[in-house]
Write a protein that holds these residues in place. Structure first.
Motif, PDB file in Angstrom:
ATOM      1  N   MET A   1       0.837  -1.174   0.000  1.00  0.00           N
ATOM      2  CA  MET A   1       0.000   0.000   0.000  1.00  0.00           C
ATOM      3  C   MET A   1       0.884   1.239   0.000  1.00  0.00           C
ATOM      4  O   MET A   1       1.954   1.242   0.587  1.00  0.00           O
ATOM      5  CB  MET A   1      -0.919  -0.017   1.204  1.00  0.00           C
ATOM      6  CG  MET A   1      -2.103  -0.943   0.987  1.00  0.00           C
ATOM      7  SD  MET A   1      -3.192  -1.009   2.378  1.00  0.00           S
ATOM      8  CE  MET A   1      -2.413  -2.334   3.270  1.00  0.00           C
ATOM      9  N   GLU A   2       0.372   2.265  -0.653  1.00  0.00           N
ATOM     10  CA  GLU A   2       1.138   3.498  -0.797  1.00  0.00           C
ATOM     11  C   GLU A   2       0.255   4.685  -0.417  1.00  0.00           C
ATOM     12  O   GLU A   2      -0.869   4.816  -0.900  1.00  0.00           O
ATOM     13  CB  GLU A   2       1.603   3.621  -2.244  1.00  0.00           C
ATOM     14  CG  GLU A   2       2.387   4.854  -2.538  1.00  0.00           C
ATOM     15  CD  GLU A   2       2.798   4.947  -4.003  1.00  0.00           C
ATOM     16  OE1 GLU A   2       3.694   5.747  -4.282  1.00  0.00           O
ATOM     17  OE2 GLU A   2       2.220   4.238  -4.856  1.00  0.00           O
ATOM     18  N   ILE A   3       0.779   5.537   0.466  1.00  0.00           N
ATOM     19  CA  ILE A   3       0.072   6.758   0.853  1.00  0.00           C
ATOM     20  C   ILE A   3       0.749   7.922   0.153  1.00  0.00           C
ATOM     21  O   ILE A   3       1.968   8.062   0.185  1.00  0.00           O
ATOM     22  CB  ILE A   3       0.071   6.952   2.376  1.00  0.00           C
ATOM     23  CG1 ILE A   3      -0.749   5.847   3.029  1.00  0.00           C
ATOM     24  CG2 ILE A   3      -0.485   8.330   2.732  1.00  0.00           C
ATOM     25  CD1 ILE A   3      -0.821   5.897   4.528  1.00  0.00           C
ATOM     26  N   LYS A   4      -0.078   8.757  -0.484  1.00  0.00           N
ATOM     27  CA  LYS A   4       0.429   9.925  -1.208  1.00  0.00           C
ATOM     28  C   LYS A   4      -0.326  11.162  -0.750  1.00  0.00           C
ATOM     29  O   LYS A   4      -1.544  11.119  -0.573  1.00  0.00           O
ATOM     30  CB  LYS A   4       0.188   9.781  -2.717  1.00  0.00           C
ATOM     31  CG  LYS A   4       0.911   8.655  -3.380  1.00  0.00           C
ATOM     32  CD  LYS A   4       0.569   8.653  -4.863  1.00  0.00           C
ATOM     33  CE  LYS A   4       1.213   7.526  -5.609  1.00  0.00           C
ATOM     34  NZ  LYS A   4       0.854   7.547  -7.034  1.00  0.00           N
ATOM     35  N   PHE A   5       0.406  12.279  -0.601  1.00  0.00           N
ATOM     36  CA  PHE A   5      -0.246  13.565  -0.404  1.00  0.00           C
ATOM     37  C   PHE A   5      -0.440  14.165  -1.788  1.00  0.00           C
ATOM     38  O   PHE A   5       0.514  14.294  -2.551  1.00  0.00           O
ATOM     39  CB  PHE A   5       0.597  14.496   0.476  1.00  0.00           C
ATOM     40  CG  PHE A   5      -0.064  15.822   0.673  1.00  0.00           C
ATOM     41  CD1 PHE A   5      -1.135  15.952   1.534  1.00  0.00           C
ATOM     42  CD2 PHE A   5       0.360  16.928  -0.038  1.00  0.00           C
ATOM     43  CE1 PHE A   5      -1.782  17.172   1.695  1.00  0.00           C
ATOM     44  CE2 PHE A   5      -0.273  18.157   0.113  1.00  0.00           C
ATOM     45  CZ  PHE A   5      -1.343  18.277   0.981  1.00  0.00           C
ATOM     46  N   GLU A   6      -1.669  14.494  -2.125  1.00  0.00           N
ATOM     47  CA  GLU A   6      -2.008  14.998  -3.455  1.00  0.00           C
ATOM     48  C   GLU A   6      -2.593  16.405  -3.332  1.00  0.00           C
ATOM     49  O   GLU A   6      -3.812  16.577  -3.236  1.00  0.00           O
ATOM     50  CB  GLU A   6      -2.981  14.047  -4.147  1.00  0.00           C
ATOM     51  CG  GLU A   6      -2.425  12.636  -4.287  1.00  0.00           C
ATOM     52  CD  GLU A   6      -3.413  11.621  -4.810  1.00  0.00           C
ATOM     53  OE1 GLU A   6      -2.958  10.601  -5.348  1.00  0.00           O
ATOM     54  OE2 GLU A   6      -4.653  11.836  -4.677  1.00  0.00           O
ATOM     55  N   ALA A   7      -1.714  17.407  -3.331  1.00  0.00           N
ATOM     56  CA  ALA A   7      -2.142  18.791  -3.138  1.00  0.00           C
ATOM     57  C   ALA A   7      -3.141  19.230  -4.199  1.00  0.00           C
ATOM     58  O   ALA A   7      -4.086  19.974  -3.897  1.00  0.00           O
ATOM     59  CB  ALA A   7      -0.932  19.718  -3.135  1.00  0.00           C
TER      60      ALA A   7
ATOM     61  N   GLU B   1      -2.098  -1.362  -4.854  1.00  0.00           N
ATOM     62  CA  GLU B   1      -1.830  -1.756  -6.244  1.00  0.00           C
ATOM     63  C   GLU B   1      -2.555  -0.842  -7.239  1.00  0.00           C
ATOM     64  O   GLU B   1      -3.194  -1.299  -8.186  1.00  0.00           O
ATOM     65  CB  GLU B   1      -2.188  -3.219  -6.466  1.00  0.00           C
ATOM     66  CG  GLU B   1      -1.339  -4.159  -5.629  1.00  0.00           C
ATOM     67  CD  GLU B   1      -1.640  -5.624  -5.878  1.00  0.00           C
ATOM     68  OE1 GLU B   1      -2.334  -5.953  -6.852  1.00  0.00           O
ATOM     69  OE2 GLU B   1      -1.158  -6.444  -5.079  1.00  0.00           O
ATOM     70  N   GLY B   2      -2.488   0.464  -6.994  1.00  0.00           N
ATOM     71  CA  GLY B   2      -3.076   1.442  -7.891  1.00  0.00           C
ATOM     72  C   GLY B   2      -4.539   1.746  -7.647  1.00  0.00           C
ATOM     73  O   GLY B   2      -5.084   2.687  -8.221  1.00  0.00           O
ATOM     74  N   LYS B   3      -5.203   0.972  -6.805  1.00  0.00           N
ATOM     75  CA  LYS B   3      -6.625   1.194  -6.521  1.00  0.00           C
ATOM     76  C   LYS B   3      -6.770   2.091  -5.291  1.00  0.00           C
ATOM     77  O   LYS B   3      -6.205   1.803  -4.233  1.00  0.00           O
ATOM     78  CB  LYS B   3      -7.313  -0.151  -6.256  1.00  0.00           C
ATOM     79  CG  LYS B   3      -8.769  -0.024  -5.877  1.00  0.00           C
ATOM     80  CD  LYS B   3      -9.355  -1.368  -5.502  1.00  0.00           C
ATOM     81  CE  LYS B   3     -10.750  -1.191  -4.941  1.00  0.00           C
ATOM     82  NZ  LYS B   3     -11.226  -2.393  -4.281  1.00  0.00           N
ATOM     83  N   LEU B   4      -7.530   3.188  -5.433  1.00  0.00           N
ATOM     84  CA  LEU B   4      -7.792   4.089  -4.318  1.00  0.00           C
ATOM     85  C   LEU B   4      -8.640   3.366  -3.276  1.00  0.00           C
ATOM     86  O   LEU B   4      -9.738   2.904  -3.585  1.00  0.00           O
ATOM     87  CB  LEU B   4      -8.524   5.343  -4.807  1.00  0.00           C
ATOM     88  CG  LEU B   4      -8.901   6.362  -3.741  1.00  0.00           C
ATOM     89  CD1 LEU B   4      -7.664   6.990  -3.128  1.00  0.00           C
ATOM     90  CD2 LEU B   4      -9.800   7.427  -4.345  1.00  0.00           C
ATOM     91  N   ILE B   5      -8.119   3.254  -2.049  1.00  0.00           N
ATOM     92  CA  ILE B   5      -8.865   2.559  -0.995  1.00  0.00           C
ATOM     93  C   ILE B   5      -9.185   3.450   0.199  1.00  0.00           C
ATOM     94  O   ILE B   5      -9.880   3.026   1.119  1.00  0.00           O
ATOM     95  CB  ILE B   5      -8.120   1.293  -0.513  1.00  0.00           C
ATOM     96  CG1 ILE B   5      -6.755   1.648   0.048  1.00  0.00           C
ATOM     97  CG2 ILE B   5      -8.035   0.271  -1.640  1.00  0.00           C
ATOM     98  CD1 ILE B   5      -6.140   0.528   0.867  1.00  0.00           C
ATOM     99  N   GLY B   6      -8.690   4.680   0.171  1.00  0.00           N
ATOM    100  CA  GLY B   6      -9.001   5.593   1.261  1.00  0.00           C
ATOM    101  C   GLY B   6      -8.450   6.974   0.988  1.00  0.00           C
ATOM    102  O   GLY B   6      -7.548   7.150   0.168  1.00  0.00           O
TER     103      GLY B   6
END
Length: 88
Positions: free
Chosen positions: A1-7, A17-22
């Motif tokens: 899982m990967e957490i990204k800050f998306e301003a 795996e590329g699917k938005l889960i939260g």
């Protein structure tokens, strides 16, 4: 899982795996941000992802020197814990 800050989307998001889960969504009010929603797919519950999403927004707010508030009950509770006093 990967957490990204998306301003550009005004959120922190977690992907599996590329699917938005939260996501933890905020409104930019200039000198302060308001967290309005923190939501994680129930299938991923119990992994602390909500807290990690809030903390990603917190880190970005600190970096930009903006205050942070929350109308989202989960985020509001997190922000009352020790270690978040500088954001008020």
């Amino acid at each position: 899982m990967e957490i990204k800050f998306e301003a550009d989307h005004k959120r922190a998001a977690v992907y599996d795996e590329g699917k938005l889960i939260g996501q933890c969504v905020y409104e930019d009010k200039g000198d302060h941000w308001i967290i309005t929603t923190t939501k994680v797919d129930p299938a991923y519950g119990g992994q602390g992802l909500g807290r990690k999403l809030v903390d990603a927004v917190v880190a970005a707010a600190r970096e930009k020197s903006v205050r942070l508030r929350a109308t989202c009950s989960y985020a509001a509770k997190v922000l009352t814990k020790p270690g978040y006093e500088d954001l008020h």
